[in-house]
Every structure is written in structure tokens, then in C-alpha cells.
Design a protein around this motif. Structure first.
Motif, short mmCIF file in Angstrom:
data_model
loop_
_atom_site.label_atom_id
_atom_site.label_comp_id
_atom_site.label_asym_id
_atom_site.label_seq_id
_atom_site.Cartn_x
_atom_site.Cartn_y
_atom_site.Cartn_z
N HIS A 1 6.68 -48.08 -8.98
CA HIS A 1 5.80 -48.45 -8.24
C HIS A 1 5.03 -49.71 -8.75
N CYS B 1 13.06 -48.10 -4.95
CA CYS B 1 11.79 -47.62 -4.50
C CYS B 1 11.10 -49.04 -4.38
N CYS B 2 9.64 -48.36 -4.74
CA CYS B 2 8.56 -49.50 -4.28
C CYS B 2 8.20 -50.62 -5.32
N HIS C 1 14.37 -43.61 -2.28
CA HIS C 1 14.41 -42.37 -2.98
C HIS C 1 15.44 -41.59 -3.33
N CYS D 1 7.39 -41.17 -7.69
CA CYS D 1 8.70 -40.82 -7.20
C CYS D 1 9.92 -40.90 -8.01
N GLY E 1 7.33 -44.79 4.75
CA GLY E 1 7.40 -43.53 4.00
C GLY E 1 8.71 -43.40 3.42
N CYS E 2 8.91 -42.07 3.04
CA CYS E 2 9.93 -41.74 2.10
C CYS E 2 11.31 -41.21 2.79
N GLY F 1 8.08 -49.39 2.30
CA GLY F 1 8.36 -48.30 1.34
C GLY F 1 9.96 -48.00 1.45
N CYS F 2 10.27 -46.61 1.73
CA CYS F 2 11.82 -46.39 1.46
C CYS F 2 12.37 -46.70 3.06
N CYS G 1 4.47 -49.15 -0.47
CA CYS G 1 3.70 -48.22 0.25
C CYS G 1 2.51 -48.72 0.01
N TYR H 1 7.91 -37.32 2.35
CA TYR H 1 7.83 -36.26 1.47
C TYR H 1 6.54 -36.15 0.34
N SER H 2 6.06 -37.13 0.21
CA SER H 2 5.01 -37.19 -0.92
C SER H 2 3.46 -37.13 -0.43
N LYS I 1 1.43 -38.86 -1.07
CA LYS I 1 0.82 -40.26 -0.89
C LYS I 1 1.06 -40.72 0.62
#
Ligand code: XCC
Ligand code: SF4
Length: 628
Positions: free
Chosen positions: A265, A300-301, A318, A339, A446-447, A476-477, A518, A552-553, A555
Motif C-alpha cells: 500500500h 493492489c494499492c 487482491h 493485504c 474495496g477488495c 482499490g481492487c 483505498c 473483505y478487510s 479497512k
């Protein structure tokens, strides 16, 4: 062989994902989907948020059917247990984003002290804007002096002395008054997280409503605090993103080049790797080793950060992280934090890939730990890139599998870039919304989560929205999923409804704008605040919504809560562990509307989620008198 191994099209919508899952099965590499299946059925108590292991009189659980215990050993009932568990999820998420922000502030402070070679003030303009936000004396100060003052002021945001975060003042006045009235004004970034941990200790806050309200305050300390600081300081150090062309999916890995993946990240590490990867000496060394170049790609981020600012290509989101290694074409993966599946090191042992962890707070099995500090970052980045280049010789061509072509995309839509595309003010966007050409805007964020078929939630929802003239901003994702589906090209305007299509074609932009990582969800907040101010209303009056179709997270929990707390109706695709308390469910999905002007909904089916969002947007339009 387990059931799911036979039909990978049930697990992911993506071609590269399906093909690489096949190779993973062939190479006997275990993936997240397989481990997820082995976890079924999930514990019902945990799924409903009804298990508590906060203290050593427990663990305790509440029987949702009313036959077994209705209270834990301490006397906590279902409402208390669910609210405490949810509060701790918010705290963990807010802590992750905010600690990431703190790491950037530390780099900014070191740049000011001349102790961070390899970093500089990338956007003096943004530095001055932020100095203005903090009311700092600007006249006659050099960039480094200002950077020192700003870093100091931001450090104060984390602490105890302030009654409210300075950054929060960027929210519209009616919102600020509401937060003040409700007692949810965030005071200090660390303070709210720390207080959440305190409140949820056994025997402290046992009023589930107050716990939920503190969850709101804690999440606001992330969205308008830690995350916003992370975004703004990243812009100051590395530049404000502008629309940039790039590419996405596993096809961005190159058969004839040294492939390096950065995953995690924080751009503090990946930015210096980017510098090192274009070092002429290292490029010459790569050539000597028989490679045509050094190919840096993101995951990812941290990948989103590089994509936004430099157009660095993106290997995936992810659920693709293990599969990037299964290509057998990766010389080195460099990770920072968040992540990063702890399984990655073991996947890499099947190939020649070197795995490097870099953060003092993030260690992983079967990775080599090479700690980054601003003082030594550039030298270390060069060393690592050199080792990656040297590792190219060890690649086994028989194991390499790169079966797809990359998809073209555009990223880089910071608020500044969006306003620039609009000619400097939000007015054209507001006019398009007023005229009904654009019905509204939605942040799809989000993820990925193996509970939802990979990328399906993001892409289907996004398509339904743009078809109906709703502009999508994503991060994000989710943003990576939509990019892989080809939705981030100006040509994707063809998939939009007539109004949105017209606007996109006139401006030459895609109907789905990549806003960043994110922490950059804070950009969506800032834009929403600017739109509200321009219209002279609160954010909750705008035809806006948020969605986290595959989250999922922890965050993501914090993000969802600060969206709603900022007045943005938000639809989740995965049910959070709260169904054990109908009181908490009722508050989040209905009760909050009266309090904060927005609520949550949960809807895993993207078509149905789109209907919910469209109904909400049309309702807000009507209330604003737009279609009279
Ligand atoms: Fe992580 Fe940010 Fe979620 Fe993706 S979207 S799985 S949090 S990488 Ni942030
Ligand atoms: Fe059980 Fe209460 Fe301890 Fe939770 S805090 S584990 S409910 S005794």
C-alpha cells in the motif's frame, strides 16, 4: 481433487485468473480459494458477530436461537457483543490507513531535514495548498521550511491536544454542525482508535448505540483524517495524479524482461523502486543478463499509487496476488504492508521468485526482510533491483506461462485532474447532473473476497450503473477489476447511457474514473464536499452512493462507515458479522438515516444492488427538485 478445481470459471470471471488457476493446480500450488473452501462451513456464531474473546473469562458466545446462553460470562448481551466486535473492526481499519498516513508524514519531515535522499517535494503547489488548509504562515518560506511546518501540524492531528481535526474543516458546514451535535467530531486520529479499544474492553462502554456512534467518530478520523493525510502527503511527495495511460492484467508481465512486482500500500517503498528500475547502470546489467529491460508492475494499492502517478502497469488485484507468482515470470516481489497474503512466500518457493519484505511492522514467512528507512531507501532500492536482475538467469522458461494480452486503461483522476477535465470548476458536472444527463455518481470501492466470484461484483454493478447514466469513480481492487474489464477507456463510453456517453465523449474521458488507492477514497469525500458546497447543500442531499461489492478487510469497514457518516448511502456486497444483533442491523440499515442522513444496505447480487442505488439516486434528485 476437490470440486472447485474442475471449473475455475466458477471462481473468477477473469481469463488470466482462470488460466493461472489451472496452472496452479498443475504446479500443485495451493491458492486462497482452496484454503477458503477448506474453511467451510464457517462458524455461525462468528459469522453473526456473536462470539466474544475480548477477555479471559471467555471466549463466550450467544445462542441466536434463544435456547442456549443469551449473555457472556460478564453479562454482555448480543447487542453489546456485536457492537464491540464491529467497533474493533473499524478501529483496526482506521489504524491501518492512518498509520500508513503517519509513515508518509515522517518521510515529509525527513525530506524537510534533508535526511531522505531519493525523496523530494514532488508538488510544491500542493504543499502550499495544504499549508493553507492548516493555516500556516506561507509568505517567504522555502518548500523545505513549509514541509517541516506541515509535517509538524499533521503530527498534531494524530494526538490528544486538538478538539477537532483540522482536515475535517474541508467537509461542508452542515456536516460539521451535524457531527458536532452528535458528538462524533473526530478529535485526534490515534485518539479515536485508542478510545475504541478502551471502550470495547470488558466493563467500559456497554451501550451499543454509543459504541456504534464512537465507531462513526473513529471512521471519520480515518476518512477525513489518516486516509486524507496519506493521500495529500503522497501527492506532495510524489506529485498530483493526472490522467495517464497504462495497462492491466497478468499480460503486463514480460517474457523477455526482468519482472519486478511491488505489492502492498505505501508508495514510500514502491516510488524508490520505480526510480531504481530506470537506473541506466541497472538497465545495462539487465541487458548483459539477456533481458530486454526491467519491467516494474504493481499489485493492489501500492500498484494503484504508481499507476495513478506514473502509468506503471498493474498486474492485478487482491485475489490475483498468488497467481502473479504462478506465471513463473517474476524475478522479485517487493512488499510493504496490508493485504499481503502470508501464503505468498510459500507460493514463491515453487519458482525462482525472490520475496522481499520491507516494513519494520510487516514480516512474512519465507520472505527475506530488507528494511526500508527514508535515509537509505534509494540505495536499498538499487540493491534490490540489482538482485532482481541477477535473478533473471535463474528463471526456468519451461515454467513461464503468460497466456493473456494486457488491457489498455486510463488512470490518474485525482480531484484536481477531474476539475481540470471539467475546465477548472465543478460547474459543468453540476450542470450535467441538473440536466439529468448524469443522474448521479457512485464510488465503487474495496477488495476481492472469495465469497463473491472474483471481479463479478465490481464489474457487473459498474456496468449497470453506467448504462443508467451514473458516473462511476472507483478505487482499490474495484478499480483494477473495472480496468481489466475494459471500462477505463474512453471507448467504454459506448457502454454508457446516452447522457453519460455524451458527456464522456465531449470530455474525452472514460465513464469509470480511476481515483486511486483505498486511502484515496478520501478524494471521493473531498469531491463530494466540493459538489455539496457548490450546490449549497449537505453531502447527504446529493445523488451519490458508495458500494463495496467484494469487500473483505477491516479497512473496508472503516471506509464504509465514514462514507455513510459523511452522508453517502453505501451498499455492501458481503454481509458484515452483525446479524446477531437486529438492533445493530436496524441502526445501520435504517436508524442512521434520521441521525446522519445515510444508511447501509447489503446486497450481494450486483443487478439488485444497482437497482437499490438507482432508486436512492432518483430519490435524492427528486428531493433536490432536479426533475421537476
Ligand atoms: Fe486490500 Fe488496497 Fe481491499 Fe484491495 S481494496 S484488498 S484493502 S488492496 Ni484496498
Ligand atoms: Fe465473555 Fe464478556 Fe469476556 Fe466477552 S468480555 S469474552 S462476553 S466475559
Amino acid at each position: 481433487m476437490s470440486q472447485f478445481k474442475k471449473d475455475f470459471s466458477k471462481l473468477t470471471t477473469t481469463k488470466d485468473g482462470q488460466l493461472l488457476l489451472e496452472k496452479a493446480a498443475h504446479d500443485q500450488v495451493e491458492t486462497v480459494w482452496e484454503r477458503f473452501e477448506a474453511q467451510q462451513p464457517h462458524c455461525g456464531f462468528c459469522e453473526m458477530g456473536l462470539s466474544c474473546r475480548i477477555c479471559a473469562m471467555g471466549p463466550c458466545r450467544i445462542d441466536p436461537f434463544g435456547e442456549g446462553p443469551s449473555r457472556g460470562a460478564c453479562g454482555a448481551d448480543a447487542d453489546i457483543i456485536v457492537a464491540r466486535n464491529l467497533g474493533r473492526m473499524v478501529a483496526a481499519g482506521a489504524a491501518a490507513h492512518s498509520d500508513h498516513g503517519r509513515d508518509l508524514v515522517e518521510v515529509l519531515a525527513k525530506v524537510a531535514q534533508g535526511k531522505a535522499p531519493g525523496y523530494k517535494i514532488g508538488s510544491p503547489e500542493k504543499l502550499r495548498t495544504l499549508a493553507g488548509v492548516y493555516g500556516l504562515e506561507i509568505e517567504g518560506k522555502s518548500d523545505t521550511e513549509l514541509a517541516a511546518d506541515l509535517a509538524h501540524a499533521m503530527e498534531e492531528e494524530y494526538g490528544t491536544r486538538q478538539e477537532r481535526l483540522t482536515m475535517v474543516n474541508r467537509a461542508p458546514d452542515p456536516r460539521l454542525e451535524l457531527w458536532e451535535k452528535l458528538g462524533v467530531m473526530p478529535r485526534g486520529v490515534d485518539r479515536e482508535t485508542s478510545e475504541m479499544m478502551h471502550r470495547t474492553h470488558m466493563g467500559v462502554d456497554n451501550d451499543w448505540v454509543r459504541l456504534c456512534l464512537h465507531g462513526v467518530r473513529n471512521a471519520l478520523s480515518d476518512g477525513w483524517g489518516g486516509s486524507l493525510i496519506a493521500t495529500e502527503v503522497s501527492d506532495i511527495l510524489f506529485g498530483v495524479p493526472k490522467p495517464t495511460k497504462s495497462q492491466v492484467n497478468l499480460g503486463v508481465l514480460k517474457e523477455d524482461q526482468v519482472n519486478i512486482i511491488v505489492h502492498g500500500h505505501n508508495p514510500v517503498v514502491s516510488e524508490t523502486i520505480t526510480l531504481a528500475a530506470s537506473d541506466p547502470d541497472l538497465l545495462a546489467l539487465a541487458e548483459q543478463k539477456g533481458a530486454k529491460g526491467i519491467n516494474l508492475v504493481g499489485l493492489c494499492c501500492t500498484g494503484n499509487e504508481l499507476l495513478m502517478r506514473h502509468g506503471i502497469p498493474m498486474a492485478g488485484n487482491h485475489l490475483m496476488s498468488e497467481l502473479t507468482l504462478v506465471t513463473g515470470a517474476v524475478e522479485m516481489m517487493i512488499v510493504d504492508y496490508q493485504c499481503i497474503m502470508p501464503s505468498l512466500g510459500s507460493v514463491a518457493t515453487c519458482y525462482h521468485t525472490k520475496m522481499i519484505s520491507t516494513s519494520d511492522k510487516a514480516g512474512f514467512p519465507q520472505m527475506e526482510h530488507r528494511e526500508f528507512h527514508p535515509e537509505i531507501a534509494l540505495d536499498l532500492a538499487r540493491e534490490l533491483v540489482k538482485e532482481a536482475v541477477e535473478n533473471y538467469e535463474l528463471r526456468n522458461p519451461d515454467k513461464v506461462y503468460l497466456p493473456v494480452e494486457p488491457v489498455e486503461m486510463y488512470g490518474g483522476f485525482s480531484v484536481e485532474a477531474i476539475l481540470e477535465a471539467l475546465g477548472g470548476t465543478p460547474t459543468p458536472l453540476i450542470e450535467a447532473i441538473k440536466a439529468g444527463k448524469i443522474r448521479g455518481a457512485v464510488g465503487v470501492v474495496g477488495c476481492n473476497n472469495p465469497k463473491i466470484k472474483h471481479d463479478l461484483g465490481h464489474v457487473e454493478l459498474t456496468k449497470r450503473l453506467i448504462e443508467n447514466d451514473i458516473l462511476v469513480l472507483d478505487t482499490g481492487c474495484a478499480a483494477v477489476a473495472n480496468a481489466k474489464a475494459g471500462l477505463k477507456l474512453p471507448e467504454a463510453a459506448e457502454l454508457a447511457g446516452p447522457g453519460l456517453k455524451e458527456i464522456c465523449q465531449a470530455l474525452g474521458i472514460p465513464p469509470v474514473l480511476h481515483v486511486g488507492s483505498c486511502v484515496d477514497n478520501s478524494r471521493i469525500l473531498v469531491l463530494a464536499g466540493a459538489l455539496a458546497d457548490a450546490l449549497g447543500v449537505d453531502i447527504s442531499a446529493l445523488p451519490l452512493a458508495g458500494a463495496a461489492p467484494e469487500w473483505y478487510s477491516e479497512k473496508a469497514v472503516s471506509i464504509g462507515v465514514y462514507f455513510v457518516a459523511s452522508g453517502v448511502y453505501t451498499v455492501l456486497g458481503v454481509m458484515p458479522p452483525i446479524t446477531g444483533s437486529m438492533n445493530v442491523v436496524g441502526l445501520l440499515t435504517k436508524g442512521l438515516d434520521d441521525v446522519i442522513g445515510a444508511t447501509f444496505d447489503v446486497e450481494p447480487d450486483p443487478d439488485k444492488a444497482a437497482l437499490l442505488i438507482r432508486a436512492h439516486i432518483e430519490k435524492k434528485r427528486k428531493e433536490l427538485g432536479l426533475d421537476a
